[in-house]
Design a protein around this motif. Structure first.
Motif, short mmCIF file in Angstrom:
data_model
loop_
_atom_site.label_atom_id
_atom_site.label_comp_id
_atom_site.label_asym_id
_atom_site.label_seq_id
_atom_site.Cartn_x
_atom_site.Cartn_y
_atom_site.Cartn_z
N GLY A 75 0.81 -1.21 0.00
CA GLY A 75 0.00 0.00 0.00
C GLY A 75 0.84 1.25 0.00
O GLY A 75 1.78 1.40 -0.77
N VAL A 76 0.51 2.17 0.90
CA VAL A 76 1.24 3.43 1.07
C VAL A 76 2.12 3.27 2.31
O VAL A 76 1.67 2.78 3.34
N LEU A 77 3.36 3.70 2.20
CA LEU A 77 4.32 3.55 3.29
C LEU A 77 4.89 4.91 3.66
O LEU A 77 5.41 5.63 2.80
N ALA A 78 4.79 5.28 4.94
CA ALA A 78 5.37 6.51 5.45
C ALA A 78 6.60 6.16 6.29
O ALA A 78 6.50 5.36 7.22
N LEU A 79 7.74 6.73 5.93
CA LEU A 79 8.98 6.47 6.66
C LEU A 79 9.23 7.57 7.69
O LEU A 79 8.84 8.72 7.48
N GLY A 80 9.90 7.21 8.76
CA GLY A 80 10.30 8.19 9.76
C GLY A 80 11.24 9.22 9.13
O GLY A 80 11.92 8.94 8.14
N GLY A 81 11.27 10.40 9.72
CA GLY A 81 12.04 11.51 9.17
C GLY A 81 13.51 11.21 8.94
O GLY A 81 14.11 11.71 7.99
N GLY A 82 14.12 10.38 9.78
CA GLY A 82 15.55 10.10 9.64
C GLY A 82 15.88 8.79 8.95
O GLY A 82 17.05 8.42 8.85
N ALA A 83 14.89 8.10 8.44
CA ALA A 83 15.13 6.79 7.81
C ALA A 83 16.13 6.88 6.65
O ALA A 83 16.90 5.95 6.43
N VAL A 84 16.12 8.00 5.92
CA VAL A 84 17.00 8.14 4.76
C VAL A 84 18.47 8.31 5.14
O VAL A 84 19.34 8.28 4.27
N LEU A 85 18.77 8.46 6.42
CA LEU A 85 20.16 8.60 6.86
C LEU A 85 20.96 7.32 6.60
O LEU A 85 22.16 7.38 6.37
N ALA A 86 20.30 6.18 6.61
CA ALA A 86 20.98 4.90 6.42
C ALA A 86 21.21 4.63 4.94
O ALA A 86 20.28 4.61 4.14
N GLU A 87 22.46 4.43 4.59
CA GLU A 87 22.81 4.17 3.19
C GLU A 87 22.08 2.94 2.66
O GLU A 87 21.60 2.93 1.52
N GLU A 88 21.94 1.90 3.49
CA GLU A 88 21.24 0.69 3.03
C GLU A 88 19.76 0.96 2.76
O GLU A 88 19.18 0.39 1.84
N THR A 89 19.17 1.86 3.52
CA THR A 89 17.77 2.23 3.27
C THR A 89 17.67 3.00 1.96
O THR A 89 16.77 2.73 1.14
N ARG A 90 18.57 3.92 1.73
CA ARG A 90 18.55 4.67 0.46
C ARG A 90 18.71 3.73 -0.72
O ARG A 90 18.04 3.88 -1.74
N ALA A 91 19.55 2.72 -0.58
CA ALA A 91 19.73 1.73 -1.66
C ALA A 91 18.43 0.95 -1.90
O ALA A 91 18.06 0.70 -3.05
N LEU A 92 17.73 0.59 -0.82
CA LEU A 92 16.46 -0.14 -0.95
C LEU A 92 15.38 0.72 -1.60
O LEU A 92 14.44 0.20 -2.21
N LEU A 93 15.48 2.03 -1.46
CA LEU A 93 14.48 2.94 -2.03
C LEU A 93 14.71 3.22 -3.51
O LEU A 93 13.81 3.73 -4.19
N ALA A 94 15.88 2.88 -4.03
CA ALA A 94 16.20 3.16 -5.43
C ALA A 94 15.17 2.52 -6.36
O ALA A 94 14.82 1.35 -6.21
N GLY A 95 14.68 3.31 -7.29
CA GLY A 95 13.73 2.81 -8.28
C GLY A 95 12.30 2.68 -7.80
O GLY A 95 11.43 2.24 -8.55
N ARG A 96 12.04 3.07 -6.56
CA ARG A 96 10.68 2.95 -6.01
C ARG A 96 9.95 4.29 -6.15
O ARG A 96 10.56 5.34 -6.32
N PRO A 97 8.62 4.27 -6.02
CA PRO A 97 7.81 5.50 -6.13
C PRO A 97 7.87 6.33 -4.85
O PRO A 97 6.92 6.38 -4.07
N VAL A 98 9.01 6.96 -4.63
CA VAL A 98 9.26 7.73 -3.41
C VAL A 98 8.88 9.19 -3.64
O VAL A 98 9.27 9.79 -4.64
N VAL A 99 8.14 9.75 -2.69
CA VAL A 99 7.73 11.15 -2.73
C VAL A 99 8.31 11.86 -1.52
O VAL A 99 8.07 11.44 -0.38
#
Length: 177
Positions: A75-99
Protein backbone atom coordinates in the motif's frame (compact mmCIF):
# COMPACT_ATOMS: atom_id res chain seq x y z
CA UNK A 1 9.71 -4.63 -8.46
CA UNK A 2 6.97 -5.30 -5.94
CA UNK A 3 6.40 -3.23 -2.85
CA UNK A 4 4.52 -0.13 -1.83
CA UNK A 5 2.54 1.91 -4.36
CA UNK A 6 3.86 5.10 -2.72
CA UNK A 7 6.64 5.71 -0.20
CA UNK A 8 6.54 9.04 1.65
CA UNK A 9 9.69 10.63 3.05
CA UNK A 10 10.29 14.02 4.62
CA UNK A 11 10.86 15.81 7.91
CA UNK A 12 8.87 15.36 11.09
CA UNK A 13 5.58 17.19 11.03
CA UNK A 14 5.35 17.46 7.23
CA UNK A 15 2.20 15.34 7.11
CA UNK A 16 3.45 11.93 5.96
CA UNK A 17 0.95 10.05 8.13
CA UNK A 18 -1.99 12.31 7.25
CA UNK A 19 -1.29 12.37 3.51
CA UNK A 20 -0.48 8.65 3.61
CA UNK A 21 -3.91 7.86 5.07
CA UNK A 22 -5.64 9.94 2.38
CA UNK A 23 -3.62 8.29 -0.40
CA UNK A 24 -4.34 4.84 0.99
CA UNK A 25 -8.07 5.54 1.11
CA UNK A 26 -8.09 6.87 -2.45
CA UNK A 27 -6.05 3.94 -3.74
CA UNK A 28 -8.07 1.34 -1.84
CA UNK A 29 -5.04 0.07 0.10
CA UNK A 30 -3.66 0.35 3.63
CA UNK A 31 -1.13 2.81 5.01
CA UNK A 32 1.83 1.68 7.09
CA UNK A 33 4.12 3.89 9.17
CA UNK A 34 7.59 2.59 10.04
CA UNK A 35 7.82 4.72 13.20
CA UNK A 36 4.67 2.96 14.40
CA UNK A 37 6.21 -0.40 13.44
CA UNK A 38 9.32 0.37 15.51
CA UNK A 39 7.29 1.53 18.51
CA UNK A 40 5.10 -1.59 18.40
CA UNK A 41 8.11 -3.89 18.12
CA UNK A 42 9.96 -2.16 20.96
CA UNK A 43 6.88 -1.79 23.15
CA UNK A 44 7.59 1.92 23.73
CA UNK A 45 7.29 5.23 21.93
CA UNK A 46 9.95 6.55 19.58
CA UNK A 47 10.68 9.34 22.08
CA UNK A 48 11.18 6.80 24.87
CA UNK A 49 13.42 4.67 22.64
CA UNK A 50 15.64 7.69 21.93
CA UNK A 51 15.84 8.69 25.58
CA UNK A 52 16.22 5.24 27.12
CA UNK A 53 18.22 3.33 24.50
CA UNK A 54 19.75 6.04 22.31
CA UNK A 55 19.52 7.04 18.70
CA UNK A 56 21.87 4.31 17.35
CA UNK A 57 19.59 1.59 18.75
CA UNK A 58 16.51 3.32 17.34
CA UNK A 59 18.18 3.65 13.91
CA UNK A 60 19.02 -0.06 13.92
CA UNK A 61 15.37 -0.94 14.62
CA UNK A 62 14.27 1.61 12.01
CA UNK A 63 16.49 0.10 9.27
CA UNK A 64 15.00 -3.34 9.93
CA UNK A 65 11.44 -1.96 9.98
CA UNK A 66 11.92 -0.12 6.68
CA UNK A 67 13.44 -3.18 4.98
CA UNK A 68 10.55 -5.37 6.18
CA UNK A 69 7.91 -2.86 5.12
CA UNK A 70 9.45 -2.38 1.67
CA UNK A 71 9.39 -6.13 1.07
CA UNK A 72 6.00 -6.91 2.64
CA UNK A 73 3.73 -3.89 2.23
CA UNK A 74 1.81 -3.20 -0.99
CA UNK A 75 0.00 0.00 0.00
CA UNK A 76 1.24 3.43 1.07
CA UNK A 77 4.32 3.55 3.29
CA UNK A 78 5.37 6.51 5.45
CA UNK A 79 8.98 6.47 6.66
CA UNK A 80 10.30 8.19 9.76
CA UNK A 81 12.04 11.51 9.17
CA UNK A 82 15.55 10.10 9.64
CA UNK A 83 15.13 6.79 7.81
CA UNK A 84 17.00 8.14 4.76
CA UNK A 85 20.16 8.60 6.86
CA UNK A 86 20.98 4.90 6.42
CA UNK A 87 22.81 4.17 3.19
CA UNK A 88 21.24 0.69 3.03
CA UNK A 89 17.77 2.23 3.27
CA UNK A 90 18.55 4.67 0.46
CA UNK A 91 19.73 1.73 -1.66
CA UNK A 92 16.46 -0.14 -0.95
CA UNK A 93 14.48 2.94 -2.03
CA UNK A 94 16.20 3.16 -5.43
CA UNK A 95 13.73 2.81 -8.28
CA UNK A 96 10.68 2.95 -6.01
CA UNK A 97 7.81 5.50 -6.13
CA UNK A 98 9.26 7.73 -3.41
CA UNK A 99 7.73 11.15 -2.73
CA UNK A 100 9.60 13.76 -0.71
CA UNK A 101 7.12 15.95 1.16
CA UNK A 102 8.86 19.21 1.94
CA UNK A 103 8.15 22.32 3.98
CA UNK A 104 10.13 25.28 5.27
CA UNK A 105 10.95 26.34 8.83
CA UNK A 106 7.99 28.73 9.07
CA UNK A 107 5.58 25.94 8.15
CA UNK A 108 7.33 23.54 10.56
CA UNK A 109 6.84 26.02 13.40
CA UNK A 110 3.13 26.28 12.55
CA UNK A 111 2.64 22.51 12.32
CA UNK A 112 4.87 21.09 15.01
CA UNK A 113 5.28 24.17 17.13
CA UNK A 114 8.80 22.89 17.57
CA UNK A 115 7.96 22.29 21.19
CA UNK A 116 6.31 18.91 20.76
CA UNK A 117 7.98 15.81 22.24
CA UNK A 118 10.43 15.34 19.36
CA UNK A 119 13.66 13.85 20.73
CA UNK A 120 15.93 15.49 18.15
CA UNK A 121 14.47 18.95 18.80
CA UNK A 122 14.81 19.17 22.57
CA UNK A 123 17.49 21.89 22.66
CA UNK A 124 17.04 25.00 20.46
CA UNK A 125 14.39 23.43 18.22
CA UNK A 126 14.51 25.98 15.38
CA UNK A 127 18.26 25.70 15.00
CA UNK A 128 18.08 21.90 15.31
CA UNK A 129 15.34 21.68 12.67
CA UNK A 130 17.40 23.81 10.29
CA UNK A 131 20.48 21.65 10.89
CA UNK A 132 18.51 18.43 10.38
CA UNK A 133 17.09 19.71 7.10
CA UNK A 134 20.50 20.84 5.83
CA UNK A 135 21.73 17.31 6.49
CA UNK A 136 18.65 15.45 5.21
CA UNK A 137 17.29 17.50 2.29
CA UNK A 138 19.94 16.15 -0.14
CA UNK A 139 19.13 12.60 0.98
CA UNK A 140 15.38 13.09 0.60
CA UNK A 141 15.98 14.52 -2.86
CA UNK A 142 18.34 11.66 -3.76
CA UNK A 143 15.72 8.97 -3.10
CA UNK A 144 12.69 10.88 -4.41
CA UNK A 145 11.04 10.38 -7.76
CA UNK A 146 8.78 13.35 -6.97
CA UNK A 147 9.11 16.36 -4.63
CA UNK A 148 5.85 17.88 -3.36
CA UNK A 149 5.61 20.98 -1.21
CA UNK A 150 3.04 20.88 1.58
CA UNK A 151 3.32 24.62 2.28
CA UNK A 152 -0.05 26.36 2.49
CA UNK A 153 -1.81 23.30 1.05
CA UNK A 154 -4.37 20.91 2.45
CA UNK A 155 -3.50 17.23 2.77
CA UNK A 156 -6.09 16.53 0.04
CA UNK A 157 -4.31 18.92 -2.34
CA UNK A 158 -0.99 17.24 -1.60
CA UNK A 159 -2.53 13.80 -2.20
CA UNK A 160 -3.99 15.02 -5.52
CA UNK A 161 -0.55 16.17 -6.68
CA UNK A 162 1.07 12.87 -5.68
CA UNK A 163 -1.54 10.78 -7.51
CA UNK A 164 -1.10 12.92 -10.63
CA UNK A 165 2.71 12.96 -10.48
CA UNK A 166 2.96 9.18 -10.01
CA UNK A 167 0.10 8.56 -12.47
CA UNK A 168 -1.79 6.43 -9.96
CA UNK A 169 -5.49 5.80 -10.46
CA UNK A 170 -7.67 6.85 -7.55
CA UNK A 171 -10.58 4.57 -6.66
CA UNK A 172 -12.41 7.61 -5.30
CA UNK A 173 -13.27 10.96 -6.89
CA UNK A 174 -11.00 13.86 -6.01
CA UNK A 175 -12.23 16.01 -3.16
CA UNK A 176 -13.47 19.49 -3.96
CA UNK A 177 -11.17 22.25 -2.77
Amino acid sequence: MTGPLVVLVGPMGVGKSTVGAILAERLGVTCRDTDRDVAEQAGKSVSDLFLEEGEPHFRELERAAVAAALSEHRGVLALGGGAVLAEETRALLAGRPVVFLEMGLTEAVKRVGLDAPRPLLVINPRQQWRRLMEERRPLYTEVARVVVSTEDRTPDQVADEILTALQLPSTQPEKQQ
